[in-house]
Design an enzyme around this catalytic site. Structure first.
Site, PDB file in Angstrom:
ATOM      1  NE  ARG A 128      -0.556   1.754   3.656  1.00 36.66           N
ATOM      2  CZ  ARG A 128       0.558   2.117   3.720  1.00 36.66           C
ATOM      3  NH1 ARG A 128       1.679   1.640   4.092  1.00 36.66           N
ATOM      4  NH2 ARG A 128       0.454   3.691   3.892  1.00 36.66           N
ATOM      5  N   GLY A 129       0.387   2.347  -0.008  1.00 35.61           N
ATOM      6  CA  GLY A 129       1.032   3.582  -0.135  1.00 35.61           C
ATOM      7  C   GLY A 129       1.073   4.068  -1.618  1.00 35.61           C
ATOM      8  CB  ALA A 130       0.122   7.207  -3.489  1.00 35.20           C
ATOM      9  NE  ARG A 168      -6.446   0.995  -1.998  1.00 34.33           N
ATOM     10  CZ  ARG A 168      -5.651   1.307  -0.692  1.00 34.33           C
ATOM     11  NH1 ARG A 168      -4.522   1.243  -0.497  1.00 34.33           N
ATOM     12  NH2 ARG A 168      -6.316   2.245   0.065  1.00 34.33           N
ATOM     13  CD  GLN A 197      -4.017   2.577   6.979  1.00 35.64           C
ATOM     14  OE1 GLN A 197      -4.732   2.915   7.694  1.00 35.64           O
ATOM     15  NE2 GLN A 197      -4.274   2.380   5.572  1.00 35.64           N
ATOM     16  CG  ASP A 244      -3.210   8.118  -1.992  1.00 43.90           C
ATOM     17  OD1 ASP A 244      -2.783   8.611  -0.503  1.00 43.90           O
ATOM     18  OD2 ASP A 244      -3.140   7.021  -2.221  1.00 43.90           O
ATOM     19  CG  ASN A 251      -3.091  11.514   2.731  1.00 42.44           C
ATOM     20  OD1 ASN A 251      -2.235  10.582   1.927  1.00 42.44           O
ATOM     21  ND2 ASN A 251      -3.006  11.848   3.732  1.00 42.44           N
ATOM     22  CE  LYS A 252      -5.886   5.695   4.385  1.00 42.17           C
ATOM     23  NZ  LYS A 252      -6.501   4.755   3.703  1.00 42.17           N
TER      24      LYS A 252
END
Ligand code: MRU
Length: 343
Positions: free
Chosen positions: A48-50, A86, A191, A232, A242-243
């Protein structure tokens, strides 16, 4: 980075990923050798993570070449499957498209397979270079003094290099500018609690965990000098996804005169989308809310509102750190110039 890497590329064979759903209690690498396995790992946030999604997507294309053959139709089909996992992070789709374009430049299938592996390795190397440059540009930001607050996870686990926002925090800490990093838990998938606290520990940076719900009062108390996160997707007017929860942090930071910064490589910019309302937001399943893993603490059946991301309006963002420098408002012209220069 200290000893761990979230992805290992094994040309001709597949990839190994550190299963981030098991951290911090277990450090287990999973070998992935099919497109379906890569798609599952992305969907379930094992990886995960852009920026790391971009590298993983490119690796998935190389795996497709081995598994399904490197013909144009097979690669296009794999690209569609991987991109659908995603939708919010621009890096995933854009890096897959770059891999496809690289493969198209080679005539024979064996050449294409080699090109796809080389591209996946290059995607990881260049991300490491970008992270190093981002961290250097970000460490002098006004407000990085004393203690900062971050959200979600933006360290090496999210990029394969040093990270984005967490790399800036680490550089500022090494420079003696900051002494502590507050990290939100980041419900529902934790996270911050599981990954950022683990990475802060590995880096030796003092970290303090807080429930997401305590962030507003922490900022209001004057205990943090800046709020700094990754992104992201940052669109043409400077709105940034973003998150989920980032927007609330930025709004509260603005209310109290605390600067809010985004840190992202240029690959995270999407200059073709005019403003934040058009950003595709990923919604995830009900089961992630009201429990964690196999444990439930809420009665089932009520459904859940579970967006994975939210959009912070540009007017709340004090600066955006990229690998070529820090953008300041007004973002429209700055982003147009940046993306025109970097194609
Ligand atoms: O759902 P996740 O864990 O992939 O979300 C990650 C984030 O929101 C990060 O802040 C973002 O990808 C930037 S990472 C360097």
């Amino acid at each position: 980075m200290s000893g761990y890497t979230p992805i290992r590329i094994l040309p001709g064979e597949g990839i190994e990923i550190l299963d981030q759903t098991l951290l911090p209690h277990e450090e287990r690498y999973l070998r992935l050798g099919t497109v379906a396995e890569v798609a599952e790992a992305i969907r379930s946030l094992r990886v995960r993570g852009a920026p790391l999604l971009g590298v993983t997507g490119a690796s998935g294309m190389a795996i497709a070449g081995e598994e399904r053959g490197a013909g144009a139709a097979a690669l296009a089909e794999a690209a569609t499957e991987l991109k659908a996992t995603r939708p919010t992070a621009v890096d995933l789709g854009a890096t897959i498209d770059e891999a496809l374009a690289a493969a198209e430049g080679a005539a024979r299938q064996d050449q294409r397979r080699a090109v796809l592996w080389e591209f996946a390795e290059r995607a990881l190397t260049r991300q490491r270079e970008r992270d190093t440059a981002l961290a250097r540009h970000g460490r002098e930001l006004p407000g990085l003094e004393g203690a900062v607050l971050t959200h979600c996870n933006t360290g090496g686990l999210a990029t394969g290099g040093a990270g984005t926002a967490l790399a800036v925090i680490a550089e500022a800490w090494r420079a003696g500018r900051i002494e502590r990093c507050f990290a939100t838990e980041t419900r529902p998938l934790l996270q911050g609690a599981r990954l950022t606290m683990w990475e802060l520990g590995a880096l030796g940076i003092p970290g303090t965990l807080l429930p997401d719900t305590a962030a507003a009062s922490l900022i209001a108390s004057g205990a943090v000098s800046a709020v700094i996160t990754g992104a992201d997707r940052i669109v043409a007017n400077g709105d940034g996804a973003n998150k989920v929860g980032t927007y609330g942090l930025a709004a509260v930071a603005a209310r109290h005169g605390v600067p809010f910064y985004l840190v992202a490589p240029i690959s995270t910019f999407d200059a073709n989308t005019p403003s934040g309302e058009a950003i595709p937001i990923e919604f995830r399943g009900d089961g992630e809310v009201g429990g964690f893993g196999d444990e439930r603490w809420s009665p089932d059946g009520g459904g859940a509102y579970n967006p994975a991301f939210d959009v912070t309006p540009a007017e709340l963002i004090a600066g955006i750190v990229t690998e070529t420098g820090v953008l300041r408002p007004p973002y429209g012209p700055a982003i147009a110039a940046l993306t025109a220069r970097n194609g």
